[in-house]
Design a protein around this motif. Structure first.
Motif, PDB file in Angstrom:
ATOM      1  N   SER A 202       0.826  -1.246  -0.140  1.00 41.50           N
ATOM      2  CA  SER A 202       0.030  -0.192   0.070  1.00 41.50           C
ATOM      3  C   SER A 202       0.942   1.243   0.203  1.00 41.50           C
ATOM      4  O   SER A 202       0.663   2.261   0.781  1.00 41.50           O
ATOM      5  N   LEU A 203       1.787   1.215  -0.925  1.00 43.51           N
ATOM      6  CA  LEU A 203       2.767   2.445  -0.911  1.00 43.51           C
ATOM      7  C   LEU A 203       1.813   3.624  -1.429  1.00 43.51           C
ATOM      8  O   LEU A 203       1.117   3.789  -2.069  1.00 43.51           O
ATOM      9  N   LYS A 204       2.615   4.852  -0.763  1.00 42.13           N
ATOM     10  CA  LYS A 204       1.923   6.157  -0.802  1.00 42.13           C
ATOM     11  C   LYS A 204       3.113   7.121  -1.619  1.00 42.13           C
ATOM     12  O   LYS A 204       4.350   6.686  -1.244  1.00 42.13           O
ATOM     13  N   PRO A 205       2.941   8.019  -2.056  1.00 43.55           N
ATOM     14  CA  PRO A 205       4.024   9.078  -2.632  1.00 43.55           C
ATOM     15  C   PRO A 205       4.987   9.390  -1.354  1.00 43.55           C
ATOM     16  O   PRO A 205       6.147   9.614  -1.622  1.00 43.55           O
ATOM     17  N   GLU A 206       4.453   9.606  -0.163  1.00 43.31           N
ATOM     18  CA  GLU A 206       5.175  10.185   0.866  1.00 43.31           C
ATOM     19  C   GLU A 206       6.013   8.945   1.251  1.00 43.31           C
ATOM     20  O   GLU A 206       7.036   9.308   2.145  1.00 43.31           O
TER      21      GLU A 206
ATOM     22  N   THR B 197      31.773  -6.084  22.993  1.00 37.59           N
ATOM     23  CA  THR B 197      32.251  -6.662  24.346  1.00 37.59           C
ATOM     24  C   THR B 197      32.147  -5.652  25.445  1.00 37.59           C
ATOM     25  O   THR B 197      33.017  -4.524  25.306  1.00 37.59           O
ATOM     26  N   PRO B 198      31.120  -5.557  26.491  1.00 39.34           N
ATOM     27  CA  PRO B 198      30.152  -6.502  26.435  1.00 39.34           C
ATOM     28  C   PRO B 198      29.058  -6.516  25.503  1.00 39.34           C
ATOM     29  O   PRO B 198      28.681  -5.311  24.872  1.00 39.34           O
ATOM     30  N   SER B 199      28.244  -7.380  25.496  1.00 36.68           N
ATOM     31  CA  SER B 199      27.252  -7.270  24.330  1.00 36.68           C
ATOM     32  C   SER B 199      26.274  -6.274  24.417  1.00 36.68           C
ATOM     33  O   SER B 199      25.569  -5.882  23.799  1.00 36.68           O
ATOM     34  N   ILE B 200      26.051  -5.576  25.649  1.00 40.25           N
ATOM     35  CA  ILE B 200      25.041  -4.375  25.531  1.00 40.25           C
ATOM     36  C   ILE B 200      25.689  -3.383  24.868  1.00 40.25           C
ATOM     37  O   ILE B 200      24.835  -2.522  24.679  1.00 40.25           O
ATOM     38  N   VAL B 201      26.864  -3.320  24.748  1.00 41.81           N
ATOM     39  CA  VAL B 201      27.498  -2.184  23.572  1.00 41.81           C
ATOM     40  C   VAL B 201      27.253  -2.519  22.373  1.00 41.81           C
ATOM     41  O   VAL B 201      27.641  -3.601  21.855  1.00 41.81           O
ATOM     42  N   LYS B 202      26.352  -1.817  21.511  1.00 47.83           N
ATOM     43  CA  LYS B 202      26.104  -1.950  20.091  1.00 47.83           C
ATOM     44  C   LYS B 202      27.008  -0.995  19.240  1.00 47.83           C
ATOM     45  O   LYS B 202      26.956   0.190  19.504  1.00 47.83           O
ATOM     46  N   TYR B 203      27.228  -1.498  18.103  1.00 48.29           N
ATOM     47  CA  TYR B 203      28.237  -0.917  17.037  1.00 48.29           C
ATOM     48  C   TYR B 203      27.065  -0.800  15.997  1.00 48.29           C
ATOM     49  O   TYR B 203      26.650  -1.678  15.634  1.00 48.29           O
ATOM     50  N   ASP B 204      26.630   0.395  15.281  1.00 50.33           N
ATOM     51  CA  ASP B 204      26.135   0.708  14.124  1.00 50.33           C
ATOM     52  C   ASP B 204      26.990   0.792  12.814  1.00 50.33           C
ATOM     53  O   ASP B 204      27.733   1.263  12.575  1.00 50.33           O
ATOM     54  N   TYR B 205      26.271  -0.013  11.987  1.00 50.24           N
ATOM     55  CA  TYR B 205      26.898  -0.095  10.567  1.00 50.24           C
ATOM     56  C   TYR B 205      25.723   0.127   9.553  1.00 50.24           C
ATOM     57  O   TYR B 205      24.612  -0.514   9.826  1.00 50.24           O
ATOM     58  N   TRP B 206      26.151   0.682   8.485  1.00 50.56           N
ATOM     59  CA  TRP B 206      24.952   1.060   7.401  1.00 50.56           C
ATOM     60  C   TRP B 206      24.964   0.585   6.037  1.00 50.56           C
ATOM     61  O   TRP B 206      26.164   0.572   5.673  1.00 50.56           O
ATOM     62  N   GLY B 207      24.247   0.400   5.248  1.00 48.25           N
ATOM     63  CA  GLY B 207      24.210  -0.135   4.081  1.00 48.25           C
ATOM     64  C   GLY B 207      24.270   1.201   3.264  1.00 48.25           C
ATOM     65  O   GLY B 207      24.156   2.502   3.643  1.00 48.25           O
ATOM     66  N   GLN B 208      24.327   1.044   2.017  1.00 47.31           N
ATOM     67  CA  GLN B 208      24.509   1.987   1.182  1.00 47.31           C
ATOM     68  C   GLN B 208      23.057   2.841   0.568  1.00 47.31           C
ATOM     69  O   GLN B 208      23.216   3.975   0.122  1.00 47.31           O
ATOM     70  N   GLY B 209      22.286   2.153   0.884  1.00 44.21           N
ATOM     71  CA  GLY B 209      20.740   2.829   0.479  1.00 44.21           C
ATOM     72  C   GLY B 209      20.308   2.297  -0.983  1.00 44.21           C
ATOM     73  O   GLY B 209      21.102   1.901  -1.675  1.00 44.21           O
ATOM     74  N   THR B 210      19.074   2.203  -0.864  1.00 44.46           N
ATOM     75  CA  THR B 210      18.455   1.963  -2.227  1.00 44.46           C
ATOM     76  C   THR B 210      17.048   2.830  -2.376  1.00 44.46           C
ATOM     77  O   THR B 210      16.142   3.191  -1.415  1.00 44.46           O
ATOM     78  N   GLN B 211      16.858   3.400  -3.565  1.00 44.51           N
ATOM     79  CA  GLN B 211      15.870   4.237  -3.928  1.00 44.51           C
ATOM     80  C   GLN B 211      14.513   3.694  -4.084  1.00 44.51           C
ATOM     81  O   GLN B 211      14.570   2.871  -4.783  1.00 44.51           O
ATOM     82  N   VAL B 212      13.572   4.270  -3.279  1.00 43.09           N
ATOM     83  CA  VAL B 212      12.107   4.011  -3.487  1.00 43.09           C
ATOM     84  C   VAL B 212      11.261   5.235  -4.068  1.00 43.09           C
ATOM     85  O   VAL B 212      11.482   6.096  -3.346  1.00 43.09           O
ATOM     86  N   THR B 213      10.731   4.970  -5.075  1.00 46.55           N
ATOM     87  CA  THR B 213       9.931   6.036  -5.777  1.00 46.55           C
ATOM     88  C   THR B 213       8.443   5.549  -5.992  1.00 46.55           C
ATOM     89  O   THR B 213       8.462   4.515  -6.620  1.00 46.55           O
ATOM     90  N   VAL B 214       7.523   6.499  -5.409  1.00 49.55           N
ATOM     91  CA  VAL B 214       6.339   5.886  -5.581  1.00 49.55           C
ATOM     92  C   VAL B 214       5.790   7.151  -6.265  1.00 49.55           C
ATOM     93  O   VAL B 214       5.448   8.248  -5.917  1.00 49.55           O
ATOM     94  N   SER B 215       5.017   6.689  -7.420  1.00 47.63           N
ATOM     95  CA  SER B 215       4.313   7.742  -8.337  1.00 47.63           C
ATOM     96  C   SER B 215       2.809   7.829  -8.133  1.00 47.63           C
ATOM     97  O   SER B 215       2.347   6.998  -7.757  1.00 47.63           O
ATOM     98  N   SER B 216       2.186   9.070  -8.040  1.00 48.41           N
ATOM     99  CA  SER B 216       0.884   9.240  -7.719  1.00 48.41           C
ATOM    100  C   SER B 216      -0.001   9.122  -9.013  1.00 48.41           C
ATOM    101  O   SER B 216       0.503   9.072  -9.969  1.00 48.41           O
TER     102      SER B 216
END
Length: 120
Positions: free
Chosen positions: A83-87, A101-120
């Motif tokens: 049910s994708l919307k333009p927004e 270590t310890p496991s409560i500490v989290k390290y963030d890693y990001w992907g490169q991104g993928t474009q989603v375009t919803v036309s009206s």
């Protein structure tokens, strides 16, 4: 740790897409995984999270339309978008929160991104 997002594209209002994010270089099953999105000229917003134990959370804007899931055997997290919307138009990014270590500490890693375009 490397993340490779895919599955974006152009879709009409009301359509569906499924995004995938393949993770390498970590013990995937222990990661909390998330999807974020960034529209032009706007900040990056959180969309959904799936924790290592399988619990999920969603932003109000996508609740009931998007589903996050994971396949630990394939080191992949998915975002099924219905049910994708333009927004919903944005670059979608996946993020891995990798326990340290310890496991409560989290390290963030990001992907490169993928474009989603919803036309009206």
């Amino acid at each position: 740790v490397q993340l490779q997002a895919s599955g974006g594209g152009l879709v009409q209002t009301g359509g569906s897409l499924r995004l995938s994010c393949l993770v390498s270089g970590s013990i995937f099953s222990t990661n909390d995984m998330g999807w974020y999105r960034q529209a032009p000229g706007k900040q990056r917003d959180w969309v959904a999270t799936i924790f290592s134990g399988g619990r999920t959370n969603y932003a109000d804007a996508v609740k009931g339309r998007f589903t996050i899931s994971r396949d630990n055997a394939k080191n992949t997290v998915y975002l099924q978008m219905n049910s994708l919307k333009p927004e919903d138009t944005a670059v979608y990014y996946c993020k891995a929160a990798v326990p340290g270590t310890p496991s409560i500490v989290k390290y963030d890693y990001w992907g490169q991104g993928t474009q989603v375009t919803v036309s009206s």
